[in-house]
Design a protein around this motif. Structure first.
Motif, mmCIF file in Angstrom:
data_model
loop_
_atom_site.group_PDB
_atom_site.id
_atom_site.type_symbol
_atom_site.label_atom_id
_atom_site.label_comp_id
_atom_site.label_asym_id
_atom_site.label_seq_id
_atom_site.Cartn_x
_atom_site.Cartn_y
_atom_site.Cartn_z
ATOM 1 N N LEU A 1 50.269 65.776 -34.573
ATOM 2 C CA LEU A 1 49.007 65.191 -35.028
ATOM 3 C C LEU A 1 48.462 64.197 -34.014
ATOM 4 C CD1 LEU A 1 49.454 64.594 -38.867
ATOM 5 C CD2 LEU A 1 47.958 66.232 -37.723
ATOM 6 N N GLU A 2 49.345 63.413 -33.430
ATOM 7 C CA GLU A 2 48.922 62.452 -32.406
ATOM 8 C C GLU A 2 48.363 63.177 -31.187
ATOM 9 O OE1 GLU A 2 47.984 59.023 -30.494
ATOM 10 O OE2 GLU A 2 48.660 59.182 -32.568
ATOM 11 N N GLN A 3 49.008 64.270 -30.792
ATOM 12 C CA GLN A 3 48.504 65.056 -29.668
ATOM 13 C C GLN A 3 47.127 65.635 -29.993
ATOM 14 O OE1 GLN A 3 51.824 67.814 -29.114
ATOM 15 N NE2 GLN A 3 52.145 66.910 -27.093
ATOM 16 N N LEU A 4 46.961 66.150 -31.216
ATOM 17 C CA LEU A 4 45.665 66.691 -31.624
ATOM 18 C C LEU A 4 44.596 65.599 -31.594
ATOM 19 C CD1 LEU A 4 43.847 68.938 -32.718
ATOM 20 C CD2 LEU A 4 44.650 68.336 -35.016
ATOM 21 N N ALA A 5 44.920 64.423 -32.103
ATOM 22 C CA ALA A 5 43.962 63.314 -32.107
ATOM 23 C C ALA A 5 43.555 62.948 -30.685
ATOM 24 C CB ALA A 5 44.563 62.111 -32.824
ATOM 25 N N GLN A 6 44.519 62.907 -29.765
ATOM 26 C CA GLN A 6 44.193 62.593 -28.374
ATOM 27 C C GLN A 6 43.324 63.675 -27.757
ATOM 28 O OE1 GLN A 6 47.920 61.844 -26.382
ATOM 29 N NE2 GLN A 6 48.276 59.950 -27.500
ATOM 30 N N THR A 7 43.618 64.948 -28.069
ATOM 31 C CA THR A 7 42.825 66.060 -27.547
ATOM 32 C C THR A 7 41.394 65.993 -28.080
ATOM 33 O OG1 THR A 7 44.817 67.422 -27.427
ATOM 34 C CG2 THR A 7 42.716 68.576 -27.342
ATOM 35 N N ILE A 8 41.253 65.656 -29.352
ATOM 36 C CA ILE A 8 39.918 65.538 -29.960
ATOM 37 C C ILE A 8 39.115 64.433 -29.279
ATOM 38 C CG2 ILE A 8 38.743 64.767 -32.065
ATOM 39 C CD1 ILE A 8 40.830 66.423 -33.642
ATOM 40 N N THR A 9 39.764 63.316 -28.991
ATOM 41 C CA THR A 9 39.029 62.183 -28.421
ATOM 42 C C THR A 9 38.534 62.434 -27.005
ATOM 43 O OG1 THR A 9 41.061 61.091 -27.703
ATOM 44 C CG2 THR A 9 40.187 60.464 -29.863
ATOM 45 N N VAL A 10 39.175 63.326 -26.254
ATOM 46 C CA VAL A 10 38.735 63.594 -24.880
ATOM 47 C C VAL A 10 37.865 64.839 -24.767
ATOM 48 C CG1 VAL A 10 40.705 62.392 -23.866
ATOM 49 C CG2 VAL A 10 40.825 64.863 -24.223
ATOM 50 N N ALA A 11 37.722 65.598 -25.844
ATOM 51 C CA ALA A 11 36.917 66.825 -25.796
ATOM 52 C C ALA A 11 35.435 66.489 -25.689
ATOM 53 C CB ALA A 11 37.166 67.664 -27.050
ATOM 54 N N ASN A 12 34.722 67.286 -24.896
ATOM 55 C CA ASN A 12 33.268 67.115 -24.815
ATOM 56 C C ASN A 12 32.628 67.426 -26.169
ATOM 57 O OD1 ASN A 12 33.430 66.507 -22.085
ATOM 58 N ND2 ASN A 12 33.164 68.637 -21.485
ATOM 59 N N ARG A 13 32.940 68.601 -26.694
ATOM 60 C CA ARG A 13 32.452 69.033 -28.001
ATOM 61 C C ARG A 13 33.604 69.720 -28.716
ATOM 62 N NH1 ARG A 13 27.566 72.782 -26.204
ATOM 63 N NH2 ARG A 13 29.316 73.608 -25.027
ATOM 64 N N ILE A 14 33.515 69.781 -30.033
ATOM 65 C CA ILE A 14 34.563 70.408 -30.831
ATOM 66 C C ILE A 14 33.954 71.571 -31.592
ATOM 67 C CG2 ILE A 14 36.247 70.062 -32.683
ATOM 68 C CD1 ILE A 14 36.034 67.008 -31.899
ATOM 69 N N PHE A 15 34.643 72.701 -31.559
ATOM 70 C CA PHE A 15 34.237 73.886 -32.294
ATOM 71 C C PHE A 15 35.343 74.212 -33.289
ATOM 72 C CE2 PHE A 15 31.921 73.909 -28.427
ATOM 73 C CZ PHE A 15 30.709 74.521 -28.702
ATOM 74 N N VAL A 16 34.972 74.527 -34.513
ATOM 75 C CA VAL A 16 35.972 74.888 -35.523
ATOM 76 C C VAL A 16 35.691 76.295 -36.011
ATOM 77 C CG1 VAL A 16 36.351 72.500 -36.236
ATOM 78 C CG2 VAL A 16 34.687 73.887 -37.459
ATOM 79 N N PHE A 17 36.764 76.990 -36.366
ATOM 80 C CA PHE A 17 36.640 78.362 -36.840
ATOM 81 C C PHE A 17 37.719 78.643 -37.869
ATOM 82 C CE2 PHE A 17 37.881 82.828 -36.686
ATOM 83 C CZ PHE A 17 36.667 83.438 -36.952
ATOM 84 N N GLY A 18 37.349 79.369 -38.903
ATOM 85 C CA GLY A 18 38.299 79.806 -39.911
ATOM 86 C C GLY A 18 37.684 80.916 -40.734
#
Length: 123
Positions: free
Chosen positions: A48-65
């Motif tokens: 979860l911490e890794q995901l949070a760090q990845t989210i904070t440095v991403a230019n934009r976030i795309f979600v799919f499901g």
């Protein structure tokens, strides 16, 4: 931000002649709480911490499901938007193309992954 853990237990009301529905409700609530606790015990907080760090440095976030997972991802997109992230739901008409530096978070089952791959091959 400080996180707090709260142990919530449903205390059933005192026994009365009409307590059978209340007891059933109390058992249902306890079952839900126990299941949530089992799920939380299996969470990798490092991941979860890794995901949070990845989210904070991403230019934009795309979600799919797909299916109900898609609804979960739409809710996730809304929460990320509330946090100030630039977020898009894949498949919406206003969704731009994904580019380098963007993050895709997908929540799909293996069968849905095969369907997605097949549909992308069909053009």
């Amino acid at each position: 931000m400080q996180l707090a853990y709260c142990d919530i237990r449903y205390n059933s009301p005192p026994e009365t002649s009409d307590s059978i529905p209340n007891e059933s409700f109390a058992q249902s609530i306890q079952l839900i709480l126990d299941e949530n606790r089992r799920v939380l015990d299996k969470i990798s907080y490092f991941a979860l911490e890794q995901l949070a760090q990845t989210i904070t440095v991403a230019n934009r976030i795309f979600v799919f499901g797909g299916g109900r997972s898609g609804l979960v991802m739409r809710m996730t997109a809304m929460r990320l938007m509330h946090l100030g992230c630039q977020v898009y739901v894949v498949g919406e008409t206003i969704t731009p193309s994904i580019a380098r530096g963007d993050l895709l978070i997908a929540y799909i089952l293996p069968a849905q992954l095969e369907q997605l791959a097949d549909s992308s091959r069909d053009g």
